[in-house]
Design an enzyme around this catalytic site. Sequence first.
Site, PDB file in Angstrom:
ATOM      1  N   THR A 148      14.700   5.306   9.890  1.00 38.69           N
ATOM      2  CA  THR A 148      15.516   4.129  10.194  1.00 38.69           C
ATOM      3  C   THR A 148      14.827   2.856   9.716  1.00 38.69           C
ATOM      4  OG1 THR A 148      16.430   5.232  12.141  1.00 38.69           O
ATOM      5  CG2 THR A 148      16.630   2.828  12.046  1.00 38.69           C
ATOM      6  N   SER A 172       4.840  -7.326  -1.257  1.00 41.33           N
ATOM      7  CA  SER A 172       4.524  -7.363   0.165  1.00 41.33           C
ATOM      8  C   SER A 172       5.016  -8.678   0.752  1.00 41.33           C
ATOM      9  CB  SER A 172       3.019  -7.220   0.388  1.00 41.33           C
ATOM     10  OG  SER A 172       2.724  -7.001   1.745  1.00 41.33           O
ATOM     11  N   ALA A 173       5.792  -8.591   1.832  1.00 38.99           N
ATOM     12  CA  ALA A 173       6.446  -9.778   2.375  1.00 38.99           C
ATOM     13  C   ALA A 173       5.469 -10.811   2.895  1.00 38.99           C
ATOM     14  CB  ALA A 173       7.410  -9.366   3.491  1.00 38.99           C
ATOM     15  N   HIS A 174       4.397 -10.370   3.564  1.00 42.98           N
ATOM     16  CA  HIS A 174       3.527 -11.343   4.233  1.00 42.98           C
ATOM     17  C   HIS A 174       2.683 -12.159   3.268  1.00 42.98           C
ATOM     18  CE1 HIS A 174      -0.570  -9.346   4.231  1.00 42.98           C
ATOM     19  NE2 HIS A 174       0.181  -8.333   3.871  1.00 42.98           N
ATOM     20  N   THR A 196       0.830  -1.205   0.000  1.00 42.96           N
ATOM     21  CA  THR A 196       0.000   0.000   0.000  1.00 42.96           C
ATOM     22  C   THR A 196       0.865   1.256   0.000  1.00 42.96           C
ATOM     23  OG1 THR A 196      -1.833  -1.114   1.121  1.00 42.96           O
ATOM     24  CG2 THR A 196      -1.766   1.276   1.265  1.00 42.96           C
ATOM     25  N   CYS A 254      -8.071  -6.254   2.831  1.00 41.79           N
ATOM     26  CA  CYS A 254      -7.517  -4.945   3.204  1.00 41.79           C
ATOM     27  C   CYS A 254      -8.591  -3.882   3.337  1.00 41.79           C
ATOM     28  CB  CYS A 254      -6.480  -4.515   2.175  1.00 41.79           C
ATOM     29  SG  CYS A 254      -5.127  -5.702   2.010  1.00 41.79           S
ATOM     30  N   GLN A 307       0.401 -10.331  -5.353  1.00 42.45           N
ATOM     31  CA  GLN A 307      -0.120 -11.694  -5.241  1.00 42.45           C
ATOM     32  C   GLN A 307       0.661 -12.712  -6.062  1.00 42.45           C
ATOM     33  OE1 GLN A 307      -2.300 -13.028  -3.274  1.00 42.45           O
ATOM     34  NE2 GLN A 307      -3.059 -11.150  -2.314  1.00 42.45           N
TER      35      GLN A 307
END
Length: 391
Positions: free
Chosen positions: A248, A210-212, A72, A337, A190
Amino acid sequence: MPERVYLDWNATAPLRPEARDAVVGALDVLGNPSSVHGEGRAAKGLVERARAQVAALVSCDASEVIFTSGSTEAVALAFAQDWDVAACSPVEHDAILQQPCVEVVDRDFHNGGTPTVGRDGVFRGDFVSGFGLAAAPLKRGDRGFPRESRGLFALTAASSETGVVQPTADVFREFVGEFDISRRFCDATQIVGKMPWSMAAARCDYACLSAHKLGGPKGIGALVIRRGLDVVSQIKGGGQEMGRRSGTENIPGIAGFGAAAVAAARDLDAGAWERVAELRTFLETSLEGEDGPTILVGKESRRLPNTSCLITPGWKGETQVMALDLAGFAVSAGSACSSGKVRESAVLRAMGYGAGEADCAIRVSLGPSVTMEQVERFVETFLRLRNRRRS
């Protein structure tokens, strides 16, 4: 009581052991990546190693990967540039559809009434031949994409709701060939990790990850920017991420992302998702073979190997999700989402399904750890619940 069965991998994939280990290990790394001492260099090394690992998964250079908090934010960063015009297909994720500068290309561009997306869910790139003549005003009052405009067009690689894979390379090739627009954006959230995908093959300039979605931790993602291009940072500060995103770095998240990318590539090479496709085929064949009204969305299209979008007219998707949840199965009624809200699917409406159908859809998305026994249990439970409702 039977164990719960998780069939909502498109919402988030279970955390991979490799990613968990990387996250835990990174928590003990003391330094700030921006520091020049040994501890800082060690932290920087973790970030750059993960950057190279993510880049390898999508066959790009490490310098092209900018870490963000997720897809996002990556979308917002790409679309926040000073584009003359920006447009997208009607089957995009809300992260793109909700960008204030975006015009959704879902109109009738042909006298014969050809839609830009059909029941197969595939976006038709031949609309560009009429775009400059038929489009409504876009950003700044421009009509269509005038030649030599600084435009951005977005097309998802694969729908999170239906699994339909878009012919991005063909659409982008024709789009850029017809108009001298500047850039092409691809939502690869996806598809990456489930099917082979690369920036070059997709012919895109920007992509979000997106990692997840591939077994990494939540809260970390990336914007991939083709070499030679840039973005104007929307978060000012210390100039981290090559000046594109200050702040950071989330070292544990980044390390987990890198480890998940390596594991995802390994699974692809090992054929893990081909087995998932076989489970999906069994699931759909079992439901289609029954005397029932369930519609398999996009079944004739090329799709992600794990995704089934099921419409049972008269049976609200939200009701189905709750009934299946009580029976021990986690599925969803569309994109995850939307802050827990179950809404009518804009994607299904764009494909030509009526409100009464789009409101009765659920998504079942599988993964490599799902077993045949679990799929058989789901089929049995779904049919039992559906038949009980019909009777």
